[in-house]
Design a protein around this motif. Structure first.
Motif, PDB file in Angstrom:
ATOM      1  N   ASN A  18       0.817  -1.219   0.000  1.00 12.91           N
ATOM      2  CA  ASN A  18       0.000   0.000   0.000  1.00 12.91           C
ATOM      3  C   ASN A  18       0.850   1.268   0.000  1.00 12.91           C
ATOM      4  O   ASN A  18       0.462   2.284   0.594  1.00 12.91           O
ATOM      5  N   TRP A  19       1.998   1.226  -0.651  1.00 14.27           N
ATOM      6  CA  TRP A  19       2.812   2.430  -0.791  1.00 14.27           C
ATOM      7  C   TRP A  19       2.272   3.238  -1.971  1.00 14.27           C
ATOM      8  O   TRP A  19       1.914   2.690  -3.016  1.00 14.27           O
ATOM      9  N   ASN A  20       2.219   4.543  -1.797  1.00 15.54           N
ATOM     10  CA  ASN A  20       1.747   5.427  -2.859  1.00 15.54           C
ATOM     11  C   ASN A  20       2.954   5.896  -3.673  1.00 15.54           C
ATOM     12  O   ASN A  20       3.706   6.766  -3.233  1.00 15.54           O
ATOM     13  N   LEU A  21       3.119   5.323  -4.851  1.00 11.43           N
ATOM     14  CA  LEU A  21       4.291   5.599  -5.673  1.00 11.43           C
ATOM     15  C   LEU A  21       3.978   6.522  -6.849  1.00 11.43           C
ATOM     16  O   LEU A  21       4.812   6.682  -7.748  1.00 11.43           O
ATOM     17  N   GLU A  22       2.794   7.143  -6.827  1.00 14.02           N
ATOM     18  CA  GLU A  22       2.385   7.961  -7.971  1.00 14.02           C
ATOM     19  C   GLU A  22       3.197   9.243  -8.087  1.00 14.02           C
ATOM     20  O   GLU A  22       3.732   9.562  -9.154  1.00 14.02           O
ATOM     21  N   GLU A  23       3.302  10.007  -7.012  1.00 12.37           N
ATOM     22  CA  GLU A  23       4.088  11.247  -7.058  1.00 12.37           C
ATOM     23  C   GLU A  23       5.561  10.937  -7.314  1.00 12.37           C
ATOM     24  O   GLU A  23       6.245  11.686  -8.027  1.00 12.37           O
TER      25      GLU A  23
END
Length: 308
Positions: A267-272
């Motif tokens: 659940n890591w947010n890697l979009e930015e």
């Protein structure tokens, strides 16, 4: 050869039991040496900081599929209360009840067992109801700062998000490595982007969870060969779901956590970060991702930050 049989052969090839001593409780994090951290610090060029954690909220990423893994329940227990009498400083306090692996988190080594064993051959029954993990709990990881490498598998394949059920292969990892123009080194923390978290960010919680792209059972050998320290990605299940072979559940979890002694994050947010790395033309960075030291816990929330 059936993949279920191949699993046991892979387990033998990636096994790290005894590699850092019979009493070792941190596994592949032993690969993060002072020299690795000094080299990681040299990756900082602009000082741009990119947060990688999802917000902790009641309508979080958990959908109820995993019993007990509740999203954060946040309650205020004091509201501007003047504790020392009228006219004194007032305090507001809050309490949270949540699954430690509800949001962006690390899985600790005793999160899973197989064949009655945990990492380094310790018995699975050393995880108890009252004490939690006697061995290799997340509190044994006192710091985690290293060189991070983003392997943007989705963008390397020319798409923004991998299709549900796509099993990320070693070939995918190598294509993403070539796309990034860098090579994964010993002691690195590898972040694998599938784009799956976009569904959650768009409000589709159930679509985020099932079916899901994720790592293939073939990937642990690739990480083992590169001496990777830890791996995280942007999915709920980490590995491909439904599984590659019917009834072969969580084989990547077992290979990483039990056989290799390697932390894995979900659940890591890697979009930015994907955008930032694309703009900078660099996919390696300094990564700070020290887990919260809950004693005896088999996982914990983390608020990682990449510094470019």
């Amino acid at each position: 050869m059936a993949l279920a049989e191949e699993f046991h052969e892979i387990a033998g090839r990636v096994n790290n039991w005894g590699r850092w001593g019979a009493d070792d409780e941190t596994g592949t994090l032993n690969l993060v040496t002072d020299e690795v951290v000094r080299a990681a610090a040299a990756e900082v060029r602009t000082g741009r900081r990119v947060p990688l954690a999802l917000p902790l909220r009641q309508d979080g990423v958990q959908t109820g599929v995993i019993p007990g893994r509740v999203n954060p329940l946040h309650v205020m227990v004091q509201l501007n209360q003047e504790l020392f009498g009228p006219g004194t400083v007032a305090c507001s306090d809050d309490v949270v009840t949540m699954g430690l692996q509800a949001g962006t988190h690390w899985d600790a080594l005793p999160h899973v067992s197989h064949s009655g064993k945990l990492y380094n051959g310790r018995p699975a029954h050393t995880v108890t109801a009252h004490g939690g993990a006697e061995f290799a709990g997340i509190d044994k990881v006192r710091h985690l700062v290293s060189r991070g490498v983003l392997l943007d598998v989705a963008r390397a394949r020319g798409v923004d998000r991998l299709a549900g059920g796509h099993a990320v292969s070693p070939e995918d990892l190598e294509a993403a490595e070539e796309f990034a123009g860098t090579r994964v080194r010993a002691g690195d923390v590898v972040l694998v982007r599938t784009g799956q978290v976009q569904l959650y960010l768009a409000g589709d919680r159930h679509g985020y969870g099932h079916p899901s792209p994720g790592l293939s059972v073939r990937c642990p050998e690739w990480f083992h060969a590169r001496d990777v320290a830890a791996v995280a990605n942007d999915t709920l299940t980490f590995e491909v779901f439904p599984p590659e072979v019917e009834d072969l559940w969580l084989p990547v979890h077992a290979l990483h956590l039990v056989e290799m002694g390697m932390l894995q994050g979900q659940n890591w947010n890697l979009e930015e970060l994907s955008t930032a790395c694309g703009e900078a033309g660099r996919y390696a960075f300094l990564l700070s991702a020290t887990p919260e030291p809950f004693v005896g816990a088999t996982g914990t929330p983390v608020a990682p930050v990449a510094i470019l």
